[in-house]
Design an enzyme around this catalytic site. Sequence first.
Site, PDB file in Angstrom:
ATOM      1  N   HIS A  32       0.855  -1.188   0.000  1.00  0.00           N
ATOM      2  CA  HIS A  32       0.000   0.000   0.000  1.00  0.00           C
ATOM      3  C   HIS A  32       0.883   1.227   0.000  1.00  0.00           C
ATOM      4  O   HIS A  32       2.107   1.127   0.096  1.00  0.00           O
ATOM      5  CB  HIS A  32      -0.973  -0.011   1.179  1.00  0.00           C
ATOM      6  CG  HIS A  32      -0.337   0.084   2.533  1.00  0.00           C
ATOM      7  ND1 HIS A  32       0.536  -0.848   3.034  1.00  0.00           N
ATOM      8  CD2 HIS A  32      -0.460   1.033   3.508  1.00  0.00           C
ATOM      9  CE1 HIS A  32       0.911  -0.500   4.256  1.00  0.00           C
ATOM     10  NE2 HIS A  32       0.329   0.646   4.559  1.00  0.00           N
ATOM     11  N   ASP A  36       5.561   5.009   5.030  1.00  0.00           N
ATOM     12  CA  ASP A  36       6.562   4.179   5.719  1.00  0.00           C
ATOM     13  C   ASP A  36       6.890   2.912   4.910  1.00  0.00           C
ATOM     14  O   ASP A  36       7.942   2.314   5.104  1.00  0.00           O
ATOM     15  CB  ASP A  36       6.122   3.801   7.146  1.00  0.00           C
ATOM     16  CG  ASP A  36       4.758   3.167   7.247  1.00  0.00           C
ATOM     17  OD1 ASP A  36       3.823   3.659   6.596  1.00  0.00           O
ATOM     18  OD2 ASP A  36       4.610   2.173   7.988  1.00  0.00           O
ATOM     19  N   HIS A  37       6.016   2.554   3.960  1.00  0.00           N
ATOM     20  CA  HIS A  37       6.240   1.337   3.171  1.00  0.00           C
ATOM     21  C   HIS A  37       6.941   1.606   1.839  1.00  0.00           C
ATOM     22  O   HIS A  37       7.265   0.665   1.123  1.00  0.00           O
ATOM     23  CB  HIS A  37       4.915   0.610   2.941  1.00  0.00           C
ATOM     24  CG  HIS A  37       4.357   0.060   4.220  1.00  0.00           C
ATOM     25  ND1 HIS A  37       4.346  -1.282   4.521  1.00  0.00           N
ATOM     26  CD2 HIS A  37       3.843   0.695   5.319  1.00  0.00           C
ATOM     27  CE1 HIS A  37       3.830  -1.460   5.725  1.00  0.00           C
ATOM     28  NE2 HIS A  37       3.525  -0.277   6.235  1.00  0.00           N
ATOM     29  N   ASP A  96      -0.233  -4.047   6.005  1.00  0.00           N
ATOM     30  CA  ASP A  96      -0.962  -3.466   7.136  1.00  0.00           C
ATOM     31  C   ASP A  96      -2.452  -3.774   7.002  1.00  0.00           C
ATOM     32  O   ASP A  96      -2.945  -3.985   5.901  1.00  0.00           O
ATOM     33  CB  ASP A  96      -0.794  -1.938   7.150  1.00  0.00           C
ATOM     34  CG  ASP A  96       0.605  -1.493   7.527  1.00  0.00           C
ATOM     35  OD1 ASP A  96       1.456  -2.348   7.805  1.00  0.00           O
ATOM     36  OD2 ASP A  96       0.839  -0.264   7.534  1.00  0.00           O
ATOM     37  N   HIS A 147       6.954  -5.015  11.782  1.00  0.00           N
ATOM     38  CA  HIS A 147       6.349  -3.673  11.834  1.00  0.00           C
ATOM     39  C   HIS A 147       5.776  -3.456  13.244  1.00  0.00           C
ATOM     40  O   HIS A 147       4.618  -3.119  13.434  1.00  0.00           O
ATOM     41  CB  HIS A 147       5.233  -3.636  10.775  1.00  0.00           C
ATOM     42  CG  HIS A 147       4.585  -2.318  10.483  1.00  0.00           C
ATOM     43  ND1 HIS A 147       3.833  -1.629  11.389  1.00  0.00           N
ATOM     44  CD2 HIS A 147       4.505  -1.592   9.348  1.00  0.00           C
ATOM     45  CE1 HIS A 147       3.339  -0.535  10.823  1.00  0.00           C
ATOM     46  NE2 HIS A 147       3.742  -0.496   9.581  1.00  0.00           N
TER      47      HIS A 147
END
Length: 276
Positions: free
Chosen positions: A60, A64-65, A173, A237
Amino acid sequence: MEITLLGTGSPIPDPNRAGPSTMVRAGDAIVLADCGRAVVMRLMADGVIPPMLSAVLITHLHSDHLTDLNDVITTRWVMSPVPNPITVYGPHGTAEVVAGMMAMLAPDIRYRLAHHEDLNEPPAITVVEVQQGDEFMIGDVVVKVAATDHRPVEPTVAFRLEHDGLSTVLGGDGVPCDTLEALCAGADAYVQTVLREDIVRTVPLQRFTDILDYHSSVEQAAQVATRAGVKTLVLTHYVPAIQPGQEDEWRALAAAHFAGEIVLGPDLTSVTIGKI
Ligand SMILES: [Zn+2]
Ligand SMILES: [Zn+2]
């Protein structure tokens, strides 16, 4: 099939945990899933340079990804002696994000093309936007896609990698949902990003407790693993970061809901499923 947690951190800066990123080695492929903070440093720590990657998966578009996807792109480009195209698979919106990154990199690309006689083409990036039910190949690895529930972040996806009778799901997530659970059915390994609900609830900061409604708790990840018949649950994570000595506490929370193997730890924690 080997899973390496390159970065086990979250948006919260941590001197010891890079941003979310996981690498899977399977068959003839090296697959990078998400590109959090310092991903290229962690790849190097495992002996992998970006030119060696077979493909990039993005679950996604939360920053942060993918904050260091541009570093993967640039480093692959400058370290490859010949053009070395790569495909980035991600949900709808990935093409827009990558186009923005390429716009940001435009001056750098101009400088290097002008300076290096043997560098004549810009980075060769193909973006493939994927959705629930899609299936594609990376080398000899089959990749299946399912929608996940990380609302209001939409769309978001999980990936299942299959090779030689082995399978790993990269959940990204989100909270449990039917499509993720179906993707996990019978998987050898399920990698899920998690938070400690009991700890997050105690922090008197609305912006922090807001995250409770769109992230799996450790317990929820374990429950999905049990319902789906997963063999190994891999947690990453960590919100908040696991402090030294807390590993058993985190593991116990999952073990209360899941009887299989539970993997968690520092960056570069690795688990091998079957033979590589
Ligand atoms: Zn997210
Ligand atoms: Zn995240």
